[in-house]
Scaffold this active site. Structure first.
Site, mmCIF file in Angstrom:
data_model
loop_
_atom_site.group_PDB
_atom_site.id
_atom_site.type_symbol
_atom_site.label_atom_id
_atom_site.label_comp_id
_atom_site.label_asym_id
_atom_site.label_seq_id
_atom_site.Cartn_x
_atom_site.Cartn_y
_atom_site.Cartn_z
ATOM 1 N N CYS A 158 38.223 40.148 35.289
ATOM 2 C CA CYS A 158 37.639 38.893 35.801
ATOM 3 C C CYS A 158 36.476 38.425 34.923
ATOM 4 C CB CYS A 158 37.211 39.088 37.253
ATOM 5 S SG CYS A 158 36.315 40.618 37.582
HETATM 6 N N1 LIG Z 1 38.341 42.698 42.907
HETATM 7 C C1 LIG Z 1 38.410 41.924 41.821
HETATM 8 O O1 LIG Z 1 37.716 40.896 41.738
HETATM 9 C C2 LIG Z 1 39.327 42.279 40.684
HETATM 10 C C3 LIG Z 1 39.493 41.359 39.657
HETATM 11 C C4 LIG Z 1 40.362 41.666 38.597
HETATM 12 C C5 LIG Z 1 41.028 42.884 38.588
HETATM 13 N N2 LIG Z 1 40.818 43.794 39.588
HETATM 14 C C6 LIG Z 1 41.565 45.061 39.530
HETATM 15 O O2 LIG Z 1 42.647 44.964 40.460
HETATM 16 C C7 LIG Z 1 42.902 46.258 41.036
HETATM 17 C C8 LIG Z 1 42.752 46.137 42.555
HETATM 18 O O3 LIG Z 1 41.423 45.711 42.836
HETATM 19 P P1 LIG Z 1 40.939 45.408 44.313
HETATM 20 O O4 LIG Z 1 39.608 44.791 44.171
HETATM 21 O O5 LIG Z 1 41.979 44.717 45.082
HETATM 22 O O6 LIG Z 1 40.781 46.896 44.882
HETATM 23 P P2 LIG Z 1 40.809 47.377 46.396
HETATM 24 O O7 LIG Z 1 40.395 46.285 47.291
HETATM 25 O O8 LIG Z 1 40.054 48.655 46.424
HETATM 26 O O9 LIG Z 1 42.371 47.679 46.666
HETATM 27 C C9 LIG Z 1 43.021 48.736 46.011
HETATM 28 C C10 LIG Z 1 44.465 48.796 46.464
HETATM 29 O O10 LIG Z 1 45.081 49.899 45.802
HETATM 30 C C11 LIG Z 1 45.599 50.807 46.777
HETATM 31 N N3 LIG Z 1 45.373 52.194 46.318
HETATM 32 C C12 LIG Z 1 44.176 52.816 46.173
HETATM 33 N N4 LIG Z 1 44.383 54.091 45.744
HETATM 34 C C13 LIG Z 1 45.706 54.235 45.619
HETATM 35 C C14 LIG Z 1 46.536 55.316 45.244
HETATM 36 N N5 LIG Z 1 46.042 56.503 44.867
HETATM 37 N N6 LIG Z 1 47.862 55.114 45.249
HETATM 38 C C15 LIG Z 1 48.373 53.915 45.630
HETATM 39 N N7 LIG Z 1 47.654 52.861 45.985
HETATM 40 C C16 LIG Z 1 46.326 53.024 45.979
HETATM 41 C C17 LIG Z 1 44.817 50.544 48.038
HETATM 42 O O11 LIG Z 1 45.582 50.976 49.144
HETATM 43 P P3 LIG Z 1 44.829 51.489 50.489
HETATM 44 O O12 LIG Z 1 44.239 50.273 51.117
HETATM 45 O O13 LIG Z 1 45.924 52.090 51.287
HETATM 46 O O14 LIG Z 1 43.797 52.477 50.027
HETATM 47 C C18 LIG Z 1 44.643 49.023 47.955
HETATM 48 O O15 LIG Z 1 45.831 48.388 48.391
HETATM 49 C C19 LIG Z 1 41.869 47.224 40.410
HETATM 50 O O16 LIG Z 1 42.472 47.882 39.328
HETATM 51 C C20 LIG Z 1 40.766 46.274 39.930
HETATM 52 O O17 LIG Z 1 40.044 46.819 38.833
HETATM 53 C C21 LIG Z 1 39.993 43.509 40.649
#
Ligand SMILES: NC(=O)c1ccc[n+]([C@@H]2O[C@H](COP(=O)([O-])OP(=O)(O)OC[C@H]3O[C@@H](n4cnc5c(N)ncnc54)[C@H](OP(=O)(O)O)[C@@H]3O)[C@@H](O)[C@H]2O)c1
Length: 346
Positions: A158
């Site tokens: 981002c």
């Molecule tokens: N947040 C942002 O603004 C943003 C922007 C760009 C990119 N990203 C990237 O996008 C990805 C997701 O970010 P997010 O902010 O959505 O994170 P998040 O809210 O923490 O969500 C993570 C997701 O991954 C799942 N997960 C976690 N551990 C896992 C495992 N061991 N095996 C399978 N699934 C697992 C979680 O499932 P549960 O709910 O069941 O734990 C949840 O659905 C990350 O790599 C992050 O760096 C985020």
């Protein structure tokens, strides 16, 4: 889609459910919060009555091969979105590619060309070097042809999207005095850190506060250096946490190596982003702000030039969950499947 219960997963589902040419065939979470299929509105109330399929909890650290492919809905699925932690994506992507699926990974697991950089910046050894070698870093404004043919699309970070869009036209045109140093002072809303609670993200710690973090160590630095083709010594990136839920504002400072006018700067950005429906270039010294982009899929750019000293400030704003994540991933999907890049996004 993997990672459906996260913040990025929610944005992807919100965009895909109203996309005229897409259908979500599976949504998957980890097993940390559930052991059997559950309605997605249990986690994301705003998605109530939007999906008839349940979210499936799958232990992605357990199954490989057939069990994983069964879980993601192959062969019905044409593309798999991964909105999962970096190491999870690293484990899962080779299996999906081997099965002939196309993948859009929103983690950082496939953003860096050099596998040896992962221990320093991400804290793990990268063990999927073949997949890493074929991954396309997908910033659709800059490399649409490579995006269109990608099998493994690595969605940019981002912060990185906000900074690369701000600097790339100037660096590609050779206008910047790189020896003067380039600085990006960037601020993000708290959803950038994902849903997992932590002390630093506790409401009283974030509210009415602004804090710098990750100085010289933020994970988006190497992908910015790689995409912009500049060296670490020439670039300082300082991220800050803002007391807002979503949005990024990057204030980027450069000095020119020859005399330019503000009109020339705007003309250059308009020429490069003219065909890009999701980048808005501001004219006449107007500057973008978070309220202009939060909840949208746009990246907005504005400029101030001190003509006397030839110092330029670029202000770049986007929604970290929109153009900084899910919106950009859907934009990439559109290109990969021969659709206009803005379908379902504006
Ligand atoms: N947040 C942002 O603004 C943003 C922007 C760009 C990119 N990203 C990237 O996008 C990805 C997701 O970010 P997010 O902010 O959505 O994170 P998040 O809210 O923490 O969500 C993570 C997701 O991954 C799942 N997960 C976690 N551990 C896992 C495992 N061991 N095996 C399978 N699934 C697992 C979680 O499932 P549960 O709910 O069941 O734990 C949840 O659905 C990350 O790599 C992050 O760096 C985020």
């Amino acid at each position: 889609m993997l990672g459906a219960t996260g913040y990025v997963g929610r944005e992807l589902l919100t965009l895909l459910v109203r996309h005229p040419d897409a259908r979500v065939v599976r949504m998957i979470s980890s097993t940390s919060g559930a052991s059997k299929p559950f309605p997605i509105e249990q986690v994301h109330p705003a998605l109530r009555s939007r999906f008839t399929i349940p979210c499936l909890p799958v232990d992605l650290e357990g199954p490989g091969g057939f069990a994983l492919l069964e879980a993601v809905g192959a062969p019905e699925a044409d593309v798999v979105f991964l909105a999962t932690p970096h190491e999870t994506s690293c484990d899962v992507v080779p299996v999906l590619l081997d099965a002939g699926l196309r993948v859009i990974d929103l983690s950082g697991a496939f953003r860096l060309k050099d596998a040896a950089a992962y221990p320093r910046w991400y804290g793990f050894e990268h063990h999927a070097s073949e997949a890493l070698a074929e991954a396309v870093y997908g910033l659709p404004e800059l490399n649409p042809a490579a995006v269109a043919s990608a099998r493994l699309l690595s969605n940019p970070g981002c912060y990185a999207t906000s900074v690369i869009l701000a600097l790339s036209p100037l660096l590609r045109s050779g206008w910047v005095d790189i020896s003067a140093g380039i600085i990006s002072d960037s601020k993000s809303g708290a959803s950038g850190a994902g849903r997992t609670p932590s002390g630093k993200l506790h409401f009283p710690e974030v509210n009415e506060n602004c804090r710098a973090y990750g100085l010289f160590t933020h994970r988006h630095v190497p992908e910015m250096l790689q995409a912009l083709d500049i060296g670490e010594k020439d670039f300082i990136f300082t991220p800050h946490l803002l007391p807002v839920t979503r949005g990024i504002l990057s204030t980027v400072y450069v000095r020119f190596n020859a005399r330019r006018t503000l009109g020339e700067v705007v003309a250059l950005f308009k020429q490069i982003y003219g065909p890009s429906p999701l980048v808005r270039v501001y004219e006449g010294g107007a500057l973008p702000e978070i309220q202009a982009v939060a909840g949208t899929q746009y990246a907005d750019l504005g400029f101030a030039l001190d003509e006397e000293t030839q110092r330029l400030i670029i202000v770049s704003a986007l929604d970290n969950l929109g153009k900084g994540a899910a919106g950009q991933a859907v934009q990439n999907m559109n290109l990969m499947f021969g659709l206009p890049q803005e379908v379902g996004l504006i």
